[in-house]
Design a protein around this motif. Structure first.
Motif, short mmCIF file in Angstrom:
data_model
loop_
_atom_site.label_atom_id
_atom_site.label_comp_id
_atom_site.label_asym_id
_atom_site.label_seq_id
_atom_site.Cartn_x
_atom_site.Cartn_y
_atom_site.Cartn_z
N LEU A 30 35.14 1.80 -3.31
CA LEU A 30 35.56 3.14 -3.73
C LEU A 30 36.28 2.99 -5.06
O LEU A 30 37.37 2.41 -5.13
CB LEU A 30 36.48 3.79 -2.70
N ASP A 34 36.44 7.97 -10.19
CA ASP A 34 35.68 9.18 -9.87
C ASP A 34 36.58 10.35 -9.45
O ASP A 34 36.13 11.49 -9.39
CB ASP A 34 34.69 8.88 -8.74
N PHE A 35 37.85 10.07 -9.19
CA PHE A 35 38.79 11.11 -8.78
C PHE A 35 39.72 11.51 -9.92
O PHE A 35 40.59 12.35 -9.75
CB PHE A 35 39.63 10.62 -7.58
N LYS A 50 40.64 16.36 -4.88
CA LYS A 50 39.40 15.58 -4.80
C LYS A 50 39.43 14.62 -3.61
O LYS A 50 38.42 14.42 -2.93
CB LYS A 50 39.15 14.82 -6.10
N HIS A 54 36.83 14.73 -0.31
CA HIS A 54 35.93 13.58 -0.20
C HIS A 54 35.48 13.38 1.26
O HIS A 54 36.25 13.60 2.19
CB HIS A 54 36.65 12.33 -0.71
N ASN A 55 34.25 12.94 1.45
CA ASN A 55 33.72 12.68 2.79
C ASN A 55 34.16 11.29 3.26
O ASN A 55 33.47 10.30 3.05
CB ASN A 55 32.19 12.77 2.78
N TRP A 56 35.28 11.21 3.92
CA TRP A 56 35.85 9.94 4.36
C TRP A 56 35.10 9.35 5.55
O TRP A 56 35.13 8.14 5.76
CB TRP A 56 37.34 10.11 4.67
#
Length: 169
Positions: A30, A34-35, A50, A54-56
């Motif tokens: 990760l 991107d955040f 963000k 996010h899809n954790w």
């Protein structure tokens, strides 16, 4: 007809395959960039939003390697927030890229091995594998083996190099 004899199987050689330690370990990276705003600037409100969106769940059961590939200057809490979100999903959340995290996990696994099983044996640390295992992990395995083995080699059974031989007393 002459029978083919497998001299490797007949030898007293014990093989340690570090790649087998990695079996079942899945590491996902990760990249925090991107955040960030323009991949460089941490704007706290935007960053938190963000992370929340996010899809954790995509990291369920995986080891999560968290790092930033840009030259952004990030406070420690930026990484701590990632842990907070990933905690209930990932097997573990560790700082570093995928290779660094895999090295750390393999080093931990080395601590779980009963190295006494190699007491007074001829041991080969397997060299060729599909996975690129770092020199750091090989060094750690060597440190674990040295107090126990009679002889330590690196490579393959058919072609290996000597690393250590116990002195005769």
């Amino acid at each position: 007809m002459t029978e083919i004899v497998n001299k490797v199987k007949q030898s007293k050689l014990e093989t340690v395959d570090l790649e087998k330690l990695a079996a079942g370990i899945e590491v996902h990276e990760l990249d925090i960039k991107d955040f960030l705003f323009q991949e460089l600037i941490l704007k706290e409100k935007e960053y938190r939003e963000k992370l929340e969106q996010h899809n954790w769940s995509q990291y369920d059961g995986m080891h999560l390697a968290v790092y930033c590939s840009t030259d952004a200057i990030l406070p420690k809490w930026a990484f701590m927030l990632v842990v907070q979100y990933a905690y209930d999903h990932a097997e573990d959340v560790l700082f570093g890229n995928g290779e660094e995290v895999m090295d750390e996990l393999l080093t931990k696994k080395l601590s779980e091995v009963d190295w006494k099983q190699y007491q007074d044996k001829f041991v080969l640390l397997k060299g060729c594998s599909k996975m690129d295992i770092s020199s750091d992990v090989y060094m750690e395995a060597t440190k674990k083996l040295l107090p126990h083995v009679k002889k330590l080699m690196y490579g393959e059974a058919c072609s290996n190099g000597p690393i250590y031989r116990q002195k005769r007393s």
